[in-house]
Design an enzyme around this catalytic site. Structure first.
Site, PDB file in Angstrom:
ATOM      1  N   ASP A  31       0.858  -1.188   0.000  1.00  0.00           N
ATOM      2  CA  ASP A  31       0.000   0.000   0.000  1.00  0.00           C
ATOM      3  C   ASP A  31       0.892   1.235   0.000  1.00  0.00           C
ATOM      4  O   ASP A  31       1.919   1.239   0.685  1.00  0.00           O
ATOM      5  CB  ASP A  31      -0.899  -0.014   1.270  1.00  0.00           C
ATOM      6  CG  ASP A  31      -2.157   0.805   1.087  1.00  0.00           C
ATOM      7  OD1 ASP A  31      -2.035   2.004   0.801  1.00  0.00           O
ATOM      8  OD2 ASP A  31      -3.258   0.249   1.236  1.00  0.00           O
ATOM      9  N   ASN A  99       0.634  -4.279 -13.533  1.00  0.00           N
ATOM     10  CA  ASN A  99       1.744  -4.751 -12.688  1.00  0.00           C
ATOM     11  C   ASN A  99       1.311  -5.907 -11.791  1.00  0.00           C
ATOM     12  O   ASN A  99       2.056  -6.867 -11.589  1.00  0.00           O
ATOM     13  CB  ASN A  99       2.284  -3.602 -11.824  1.00  0.00           C
ATOM     14  CG  ASN A  99       2.989  -2.542 -12.657  1.00  0.00           C
ATOM     15  OD1 ASN A  99       3.544  -2.852 -13.709  1.00  0.00           O
ATOM     16  ND2 ASN A  99       2.960  -1.301 -12.201  1.00  0.00           N
ATOM     17  N   GLY A 102       1.017  -8.900 -13.894  1.00  0.00           N
ATOM     18  CA  GLY A 102       2.372  -9.347 -14.237  1.00  0.00           C
ATOM     19  C   GLY A 102       2.978 -10.143 -13.094  1.00  0.00           C
ATOM     20  O   GLY A 102       3.615 -11.189 -13.308  1.00  0.00           O
ATOM     21  N   LYS A 105       1.298 -13.523 -12.986  1.00  0.00           N
ATOM     22  CA  LYS A 105       1.764 -14.366 -14.104  1.00  0.00           C
ATOM     23  C   LYS A 105       3.156 -14.927 -13.788  1.00  0.00           C
ATOM     24  O   LYS A 105       3.391 -16.130 -13.936  1.00  0.00           O
ATOM     25  CB  LYS A 105       1.801 -13.517 -15.381  1.00  0.00           C
ATOM     26  CG  LYS A 105       2.347 -14.224 -16.589  1.00  0.00           C
ATOM     27  CD  LYS A 105       2.131 -13.362 -17.842  1.00  0.00           C
ATOM     28  CE  LYS A 105       2.962 -13.851 -18.992  1.00  0.00           C
ATOM     29  NZ  LYS A 105       4.276 -13.184 -19.089  1.00  0.00           N
ATOM     30  N   ALA A 114     -10.434  -6.480  -7.700  1.00  0.00           N
ATOM     31  CA  ALA A 114     -11.550  -5.773  -7.064  1.00  0.00           C
ATOM     32  C   ALA A 114     -12.114  -4.798  -8.085  1.00  0.00           C
ATOM     33  O   ALA A 114     -11.538  -3.752  -8.345  1.00  0.00           O
ATOM     34  CB  ALA A 114     -11.054  -5.020  -5.831  1.00  0.00           C
ATOM     35  N   TYR A 145     -12.576   6.759 -12.479  1.00  0.00           N
ATOM     36  CA  TYR A 145     -12.689   5.512 -11.701  1.00  0.00           C
ATOM     37  C   TYR A 145     -13.379   4.439 -12.550  1.00  0.00           C
ATOM     38  O   TYR A 145     -12.879   3.326 -12.691  1.00  0.00           O
ATOM     39  CB  TYR A 145     -13.488   5.791 -10.435  1.00  0.00           C
ATOM     40  CG  TYR A 145     -13.613   4.624  -9.480  1.00  0.00           C
ATOM     41  CD1 TYR A 145     -12.494   4.090  -8.853  1.00  0.00           C
ATOM     42  CD2 TYR A 145     -14.861   4.073  -9.188  1.00  0.00           C
ATOM     43  CE1 TYR A 145     -12.615   3.038  -7.947  1.00  0.00           C
ATOM     44  CE2 TYR A 145     -14.982   3.014  -8.289  1.00  0.00           C
ATOM     45  CZ  TYR A 145     -13.854   2.512  -7.674  1.00  0.00           C
ATOM     46  OH  TYR A 145     -13.976   1.469  -6.776  1.00  0.00           O
TER      47      TYR A 145
END
Ligand code: UDP
Length: 314
Positions: A31, A99, A102, A105, A114, A145
């Protein structure tokens, strides 16, 4: 299980951290604390199952070791916040999702996005089913958004189809509970704090617009069930009990016994007129439905805001 939660210090993210730690996951919470708060996770610091990385997931994400699940929850989520941070909101929904995918993966991990009822915009179908494509103004103030989350869903499906990443998409409807911020800006915390402080309750428009509020523990339960399922297409999670915003404001006065008056302010641009989740798919596929009635959820939340306001005064 080792699970990465982006936005893990936020309102929903921090409840997910708690839930997964109880399920014996090792949790890596990432975060940048733009809208998240260390207070939400401070009780987990020092727990050997919990690790915190302060990082903006719109930049490349590096996590050491194996990872089983990546849950992408980082984003400003209150209209008040995404109007203040429009570029960050667009970046975390696009680059942050890229990201996070990625990372999933490269680690061969499951990925859960979300997403939001905002992908339906100001809906012309009621209640909203997952196969409704929505009615969004891309260039309005909420577009930052809504479109970022719509892009995030498209990106998630592309990683699933093209790279075979094991993905899930949850469309989260209005959720409330402890750890929402006093200055969050959304209707429910605003009304509750205004009532507790005997301030005027600010209803936007005439208050006839509707929303359907889900208590956070029900939501987290549904998200966990989705994670364990094999469902790759989006699933609505929310509480279908719909109220007008004016009714919510009145309930708050009754609940708190406040002397607050209701005042009316202009309706924000593109504010959805109606919102109610159709949760037939969640009921069928996940065997999930909300259990906490608004009355119960509101009194638990009230206790939290009372304590928080008392502490702020000290
Ligand atoms: N709203 C309101 N007063 C406030 C904050 C919000 O009347 O102080 C209204 C807002 O215009 C919307 C509804 O309450 O119609 C729900 O808004 P919120 O910000 O909670 O979330 P949204 O569902 O719009 O994302």
């Amino acid at each position: 299980m080792r699970t990465v939660i982006t936005g893990g210090a936020g309102f929903i993210g921090s409840h997910l951290c708690d839930y997964l730690i109880k399920k014996e996951h090792e949790v890596v919470c990432i975060d940048n604390l733009l809208t998240g708060k260390t207070e939400n996770i401070v009780h987990l610091m020092g727990n050997c199952q919990f690790h915190f990385i302060k990082h903006n997931v719109s930049d490349y994400i590096y996590v050491d070791g194996h990872v089983d699940n990546v849950l992408h929850f980082a984003s400003p989520a209150s209209p008040f916040d995404y109007l203040e941070f429009p570029i960050q909101t667009l970046k975390v929904g696009s680059l942050g999702t890229l990201n996070s995918l990625g990372l999933a993966k490269s680690k061969k991990a499951k990925f859960l996005l979300a997403s939001t009822s905002e992908v339906y915009g100001d809906p012309q179908v009621h209640p909203q089913r997952e196969d409704y494509w929505g009615h969004v103004n891309p260039v309005g103030p909420r577009g930052v958004y809504d479109e970022a989350k719509r892009f995030a869903e498209a990106m998630t499906m592309a990683y699933h189809r093209y790279h075979n990443v094991n993905t899930r998409i949850v469309r989260i409807f209005n959720t409330y509970g402890p750890r929402m911020r006093v200055k969050d800006g959304r209707a429910l915390p605003n009304f509750m704090c205004q009532a507790l402080k005997s301030e005027d309750i600010t209803v936007f428009g005439d208050g006839s617009q509707t929303r359907s509020f889900c208590y956070v523990s029900d939501l987290v339960d549904g998200i966990y069930k989705l994670l364990l399922s094999d469902e790759h297409v989006p699933v609505n999670i929310g509480n279908p009990e719909e109220v007008t915003i004016l009714q919510l404001a009145r309930e708050m006065i009754t609940l708190t016994g406040s002397k607050s008056k209701i005042i009316f302010k202009p309706l924000p641009v593109d504010d959805p007129r109606i919102r109610q989740p159709d949760i037939s798919r969640a009921r069928k596929i996940l065997n999930w439905e909300p259990r906490i009635l608004r009355k119960e959820g509101l009194s638990k939340t009230l206790k939290y805001f009372k304590d928080t306001l008392d502490n702020n005064e000290k």
